[in-house]
Design a protein around this motif. Sequence first.
Motif, PDB file in Angstrom:
ATOM      1  N   ASP A  82      -7.447   7.434 -15.324  1.00 18.19           N
ATOM      2  CA  ASP A  82      -8.056   6.474 -16.378  1.00 18.19           C
ATOM      3  C   ASP A  82      -8.106   5.159 -15.830  1.00 18.19           C
ATOM      4  OD1 ASP A  82      -5.220   6.336 -16.190  1.00 18.19           O
ATOM      5  OD2 ASP A  82      -5.128   6.053 -18.623  1.00 18.19           O
ATOM      6  N   GLU A  83      -7.110   4.747 -15.240  1.00 21.63           N
ATOM      7  CA  GLU A  83      -6.879   3.204 -14.412  1.00 21.63           C
ATOM      8  C   GLU A  83      -8.101   3.110 -13.509  1.00 21.63           C
ATOM      9  OE1 GLU A  83      -3.598   2.708 -11.867  1.00 21.63           O
ATOM     10  OE2 GLU A  83      -4.028   0.605 -11.367  1.00 21.63           O
ATOM     11  N   LYS A  84      -8.367   4.076 -12.734  1.00 24.94           N
ATOM     12  CA  LYS A  84      -9.321   4.236 -11.384  1.00 24.94           C
ATOM     13  C   LYS A  84     -10.618   3.870 -11.982  1.00 24.94           C
ATOM     14  CE  LYS A  84      -6.170   3.050  -9.317  1.00 24.94           C
ATOM     15  NZ  LYS A  84      -5.903   1.879  -8.338  1.00 24.94           N
ATOM     16  N   PHE A  85     -10.979   4.830 -13.289  1.00 25.82           N
ATOM     17  CA  PHE A  85     -12.292   4.771 -14.027  1.00 25.82           C
ATOM     18  C   PHE A  85     -12.456   3.313 -14.482  1.00 25.82           C
ATOM     19  CE2 PHE A  85     -14.815   5.264 -18.061  1.00 25.82           C
ATOM     20  CZ  PHE A  85     -16.287   5.822 -17.254  1.00 25.82           C
ATOM     21  N   MET A  94       1.705  11.313 -25.101  1.00 25.00           N
ATOM     22  CA  MET A  94       2.363   9.976 -24.868  1.00 25.00           C
ATOM     23  C   MET A  94       1.877   9.048 -26.052  1.00 25.00           C
ATOM     24  SD  MET A  94       2.264   9.135 -20.761  1.00 25.00           S
ATOM     25  CE  MET A  94       0.453   8.769 -20.807  1.00 25.00           C
ATOM     26  N   TYR A  95       0.877   9.691 -26.704  1.00 20.72           N
ATOM     27  CA  TYR A  95      -0.089   8.486 -27.438  1.00 20.72           C
ATOM     28  C   TYR A  95       0.565   7.942 -28.568  1.00 20.72           C
ATOM     29  CZ  TYR A  95      -3.938   6.493 -29.432  1.00 20.72           C
ATOM     30  OH  TYR A  95      -4.956   5.428 -29.938  1.00 20.72           O
ATOM     31  N   GLU A  96       1.628   8.499 -29.186  1.00 20.95           N
ATOM     32  CA  GLU A  96       2.701   7.642 -29.982  1.00 20.95           C
ATOM     33  C   GLU A  96       3.380   6.663 -29.531  1.00 20.95           C
ATOM     34  OE1 GLU A  96       5.027  10.048 -32.821  1.00 20.95           O
ATOM     35  OE2 GLU A  96       3.206  11.000 -33.433  1.00 20.95           O
ATOM     36  N   ASN A  97       3.748   6.843 -28.410  1.00 15.24           N
ATOM     37  CA  ASN A  97       4.642   5.745 -27.470  1.00 15.24           C
ATOM     38  C   ASN A  97       3.475   4.665 -27.050  1.00 15.24           C
ATOM     39  OD1 ASN A  97       7.258   6.542 -27.716  1.00 15.24           O
ATOM     40  ND2 ASN A  97       7.226   7.566 -25.737  1.00 15.24           N
ATOM     41  N   VAL A  98       2.250   5.125 -26.702  1.00 12.96           N
ATOM     42  CA  VAL A  98       1.262   4.095 -26.328  1.00 12.96           C
ATOM     43  C   VAL A  98       1.078   3.109 -27.330  1.00 12.96           C
ATOM     44  CG1 VAL A  98      -1.350   3.892 -25.620  1.00 12.96           C
ATOM     45  CG2 VAL A  98       0.380   5.464 -24.608  1.00 12.96           C
ATOM     46  N   LEU A  99       0.943   4.000 -28.677  1.00 15.43           N
ATOM     47  CA  LEU A  99       0.746   2.681 -29.614  1.00 15.43           C
ATOM     48  C   LEU A  99       1.789   1.721 -30.136  1.00 15.43           C
ATOM     49  CD1 LEU A  99      -0.970   5.591 -32.420  1.00 15.43           C
ATOM     50  CD2 LEU A  99      -2.098   3.888 -31.193  1.00 15.43           C
ATOM     51  N   GLU A 100       2.717   2.294 -29.942  1.00 16.44           N
ATOM     52  CA  GLU A 100       4.212   1.577 -30.247  1.00 16.44           C
ATOM     53  C   GLU A 100       4.041   0.426 -29.070  1.00 16.44           C
ATOM     54  OE1 GLU A 100       6.337   1.771 -32.520  1.00 16.44           O
ATOM     55  OE2 GLU A 100       6.269   3.774 -33.340  1.00 16.44           O
ATOM     56  N   ILE A 101       3.627   0.701 -27.919  1.00 13.35           N
ATOM     57  CA  ILE A 101       3.706  -0.269 -26.840  1.00 13.35           C
ATOM     58  C   ILE A 101       2.684  -1.312 -27.220  1.00 13.35           C
ATOM     59  CG2 ILE A 101       3.372  -0.630 -24.231  1.00 13.35           C
ATOM     60  CD1 ILE A 101       4.589   2.323 -24.027  1.00 13.35           C
ATOM     61  N   GLN A 102       1.385  -0.664 -27.280  1.00 13.99           N
ATOM     62  CA  GLN A 102       0.297  -1.683 -27.616  1.00 13.99           C
ATOM     63  C   GLN A 102       0.641  -2.641 -28.788  1.00 13.99           C
ATOM     64  OE1 GLN A 102      -2.803   1.280 -28.371  1.00 13.99           O
ATOM     65  NE2 GLN A 102      -3.552   1.154 -26.048  1.00 13.99           N
ATOM     66  N   ALA A 137      -0.493  -0.062 -21.389  1.00 11.50           N
ATOM     67  CA  ALA A 137       0.396   0.700 -22.178  1.00 11.50           C
ATOM     68  C   ALA A 137       0.419   2.160 -21.729  1.00 11.50           C
ATOM     69  CB  ALA A 137      -0.265   0.714 -23.808  1.00 11.50           C
ATOM     70  N   MET A 138      -0.565   2.557 -20.953  1.00  7.09           N
ATOM     71  CA  MET A 138      -0.446   4.060 -20.313  1.00  7.09           C
ATOM     72  C   MET A 138       0.530   4.122 -19.365  1.00  7.09           C
ATOM     73  SD  MET A 138      -2.518   6.002 -21.972  1.00  7.09           S
ATOM     74  CE  MET A 138      -2.949   7.321 -20.917  1.00  7.09           C
ATOM     75  N   GLN A 139       0.590   2.996 -18.405  1.00  5.45           N
ATOM     76  CA  GLN A 139       1.501   2.898 -17.338  1.00  5.45           C
ATOM     77  C   GLN A 139       3.037   2.628 -18.014  1.00  5.45           C
ATOM     78  OE1 GLN A 139       0.014   1.791 -13.699  1.00  5.45           O
ATOM     79  NE2 GLN A 139       2.023   1.157 -12.785  1.00  5.45           N
ATOM     80  N   ILE A 140       3.178   2.259 -18.867  1.00  5.72           N
ATOM     81  CA  ILE A 140       4.450   1.773 -19.264  1.00  5.72           C
ATOM     82  C   ILE A 140       4.955   2.981 -20.250  1.00  5.72           C
ATOM     83  CG2 ILE A 140       5.744   0.424 -21.191  1.00  5.72           C
ATOM     84  CD1 ILE A 140       3.700  -1.865 -20.534  1.00  5.72           C
ATOM     85  N   ALA A 141       4.058   3.545 -20.827  1.00  6.00           N
ATOM     86  CA  ALA A 141       4.724   5.138 -21.673  1.00  6.00           C
ATOM     87  C   ALA A 141       5.553   5.958 -21.010  1.00  6.00           C
ATOM     88  CB  ALA A 141       3.506   5.518 -22.533  1.00  6.00           C
TER      89      ALA A 141
END
Length: 388
Positions: free
Chosen positions: A119-122, A165-173, A200-204
């Motif tokens: 995703d990052e590289k895109f 990871m999405y729930e954690n991604v949301l908590e981070i965002q 948030a994706m690299q943090i999760a």
Amino acid sequence: MTENEQIVTPFQVSSDSSINYDKLVNDFGCSRIDQTLLAKFTEITGHKPHPFLRQGIFFSHRDFGILLDHHAKGKPFYIYTGRGPSSQDLHLGHLVPMLFTAWLQKVFQVPVVIQITDDEKFLFKQLQLSEIHKMARKNIADILSCGFDISKTFVFCNTKYVQHMYENVLEIQKRITVNHCNGTFGFDGSSNIGQISFPAMQIAPCFATSFAQIFDLTQTKPKDVMCLIPCAIDQDPYFRLTREIAPRMKFRKPVLLHSRFLPSLAGVGTKMSASDPLHAIFVTDSAKKVRKKINKSFSGGQQLLEDHRRLGGNPDVDVSFHLLKIFLDDDGKLQEIRRKFASGHMSCGEIKALANMTIASMLQTFNASKPSDIQIQKVQEIRAMLFK
Ligand code: TYM
């Protein structure tokens, strides 16, 4: 950039002279890895520090002592590292954190999770997802050649694993403002919204609950699981931010081990990078290509041999010496090379020839240990991995 200024972010590494790592430690607020910490490592693990630790290639950390105490008490941790697939093949710089992570896995016998940020590289490069996915597959094969224990390693591509990871991604965002994110990474109003939300994706993966189907979290409370991240220091901004929000999310702060950069073949003012392929050595480069590239690389010696013999060279800016420091596993020989090159007893041609030989033989071994298709598939399966 004014004189002696340097920029080190996940997206840019540049300095008009050598990278000043002492300044980075101060600016980033991390700590130097010192002899006391290395002695503690040996006492707790019974292992001699890896050559990358002895040579100061891994030079800085955050809370590594705390992680060692946690491990000594028999408490669980896992290791997390990653790769952004922006080239078909890994270059020698990418091998630094990967080889070191595989060694840490052997020492501690813990699970390793490896994030592939397709995703990052895109979002950050002019690449199509289909090209990125092909590169990701090749990169995973290269990563596995670094010696990971497949049974204790999970490799995942963000676009495929995001749901877990999405729930954690949301908590981070929710805990990071746009201003804070822009200030940390240098984004601004012209950045696309995917770039701003990407951290948030690299943090999760720093939080064990991102791997609920992989780690056994029934016996262990997620907040008791620690996460150790080996990476080059350019990735630190993600994890500085993580350490700020982790307590608010009731998780432990991730622990970091930072490496220096393998420099570009053009000189020590920047890192070896896939976006400058002429000045990078890729794991698939033939012996002839490697020789050609090293022969043209930046030299710390004098232009004329007679001047070199008289004045000596500067190993600290010599790219061949940097290659040897990382890939020649012989402390005594390295010391001798440094002394001989600095005093002019070893010529530029001789140090380049040594670097050539060392890299060619390392790559021969590396390329002889390619994983099978089954192993590449296995390592990406969502499956249980025990902490011990
Ligand atoms: P990427 O693909 O740019 O780099 C992968 C890893 O290699 C390190 N690295 C280098 N180390 C030494 N010398 C160099 N010249 C050099 N160039 C790159 C990087 O610091 C990194 O450790 N966003 C990340 C992927 C990622 C990640 C992570 C990395 C996702 N999660 C967790 C580390 C830890 C990236 O694009 O890395």
